[in-house]
Design a protein around this motif. Sequence first.
Motif, PDB file in Angstrom:
ATOM      1  N   PHE A  80     -17.043  39.209  40.023  1.00 38.30           N
ATOM      2  CA  PHE A  80     -16.247  37.977  40.083  1.00 38.30           C
ATOM      3  C   PHE A  80     -17.178  36.794  40.355  1.00 38.30           C
ATOM      4  CE2 PHE A  80     -11.661  36.740  40.907  1.00 38.30           C
ATOM      5  CZ  PHE A  80     -11.875  35.375  40.807  1.00 38.30           C
ATOM      6  N   VAL A  81     -18.183  36.993  41.214  1.00 34.64           N
ATOM      7  CA  VAL A  81     -19.141  35.935  41.537  1.00 34.64           C
ATOM      8  C   VAL A  81     -19.863  35.478  40.267  1.00 34.64           C
ATOM      9  CG1 VAL A  81     -21.272  35.384  42.797  1.00 34.64           C
ATOM     10  CG2 VAL A  81     -19.462  36.702  43.907  1.00 34.64           C
ATOM     11  N   VAL A  84     -17.443  33.460  38.030  1.00 35.31           N
ATOM     12  CA  VAL A  84     -17.245  32.097  38.520  1.00 35.31           C
ATOM     13  C   VAL A  84     -18.476  31.249  38.201  1.00 35.31           C
ATOM     14  CG1 VAL A  84     -16.951  30.687  40.612  1.00 35.31           C
ATOM     15  CG2 VAL A  84     -15.577  32.739  40.295  1.00 35.31           C
ATOM     16  N   SER A  85     -19.643  31.888  38.189  1.00 32.57           N
ATOM     17  CA  SER A  85     -20.889  31.186  37.871  1.00 32.57           C
ATOM     18  C   SER A  85     -21.084  30.987  36.368  1.00 32.57           C
ATOM     19  CB  SER A  85     -22.083  31.943  38.448  1.00 32.57           C
ATOM     20  OG  SER A  85     -21.949  32.045  39.847  1.00 32.57           O
ATOM     21  N   ASP A 102     -15.939  42.593  44.929  1.00 33.58           N
ATOM     22  CA  ASP A 102     -16.512  41.643  43.969  1.00 33.58           C
ATOM     23  C   ASP A 102     -16.228  42.226  42.596  1.00 33.58           C
ATOM     24  OD1 ASP A 102     -17.868  39.719  42.538  1.00 33.58           O
ATOM     25  OD2 ASP A 102     -19.868  40.383  43.166  1.00 33.58           O
ATOM     26  N   LEU A 118     -12.230  38.877  45.257  1.00 32.66           N
ATOM     27  CA  LEU A 118     -13.465  38.332  45.791  1.00 32.66           C
ATOM     28  C   LEU A 118     -13.383  38.297  47.311  1.00 32.66           C
ATOM     29  CD1 LEU A 118     -16.160  37.032  44.954  1.00 32.66           C
ATOM     30  CD2 LEU A 118     -14.996  34.836  45.011  1.00 32.66           C
ATOM     31  N   ILE A 123     -17.951  32.873  47.876  1.00 33.23           N
ATOM     32  CA  ILE A 123     -17.734  31.566  47.242  1.00 33.23           C
ATOM     33  C   ILE A 123     -16.610  30.820  47.943  1.00 33.23           C
ATOM     34  CG2 ILE A 123     -16.970  30.396  45.143  1.00 33.23           C
ATOM     35  CD1 ILE A 123     -18.372  32.520  43.522  1.00 33.23           C
ATOM     36  N   PHE A 124     -15.556  31.537  48.312  1.00 28.87           N
ATOM     37  CA  PHE A 124     -14.382  30.933  48.936  1.00 28.87           C
ATOM     38  C   PHE A 124     -14.303  31.352  50.410  1.00 28.87           C
ATOM     39  CE2 PHE A 124     -13.434  31.407  44.418  1.00 28.87           C
ATOM     40  CZ  PHE A 124     -13.101  30.091  44.092  1.00 28.87           C
ATOM     41  N   SER A 139      -3.429  32.450  38.578  1.00 27.47           N
ATOM     42  CA  SER A 139      -4.716  31.974  38.077  1.00 27.47           C
ATOM     43  C   SER A 139      -5.493  31.122  39.068  1.00 27.47           C
ATOM     44  CB  SER A 139      -4.522  31.218  36.763  1.00 27.47           C
ATOM     45  OG  SER A 139      -3.608  30.158  36.947  1.00 27.47           O
ATOM     46  N   GLY A 141      -5.434  31.671  42.185  1.00 26.31           N
ATOM     47  CA  GLY A 141      -5.747  32.598  43.265  1.00 26.31           C
ATOM     48  C   GLY A 141      -4.777  32.501  44.423  1.00 26.31           C
TER      49      GLY A 141
END
Length: 180
Positions: A80-81, A84-85, A102, A118, A123-124, A139, A141
């Motif tokens: 997931f990281v 997002v990147s 992840d 995640l 990230i969050f 979507s 989250g």
Amino acid sequence: MPLKSSLCYSVALATVATATLAPVASAATFNFSYTSSLGTITATVDGTLQPDNNTVFVSSISNTTFNGSPAPALPLTGSFVAFVSGSLTGQAVLSLDGSGLDFIACNTTNCNDGFGFLTAGIIFPVDLFASGAGYGSVSVGEPFVLANYSLTTVPEPATVLGLLSVAGVGLLCKGRKLEG
């Protein structure tokens, strides 16, 4: 020791030794379930259980359903990281206890549909669950709820057969003991 008892003992010992000394595969199949605010996702997860006996490196996900109905196939899994990147790459990770997640599973490299998890702090600031239209469309989250998460190992057929054979030999020996 009578011949019947000796033979029964030898067979029982050989059965237990065979079942115990059989090689343990690290690859396994898992039953997965998560209930979000909009419904329940279930699936079959194939992966490799790591030496910590908790972390699972996911290799594929199949048989997905949403609220009991077949859901879009998700042939792609990744981090997931990393997604997002900007790319659907990296190791998809789930865990038996719901920590250290992840994971994202998608129908395309752009992830037009799918779902993911995640862990907080990566990230969050909170543990997060997100999904596309075929999985309830969360979507933006929502907070991940540990009580709604389940990942359990599916017993391997060889393990089940080994246990049944040990039980069978035990019953056979007990029956012969009662006769003698």
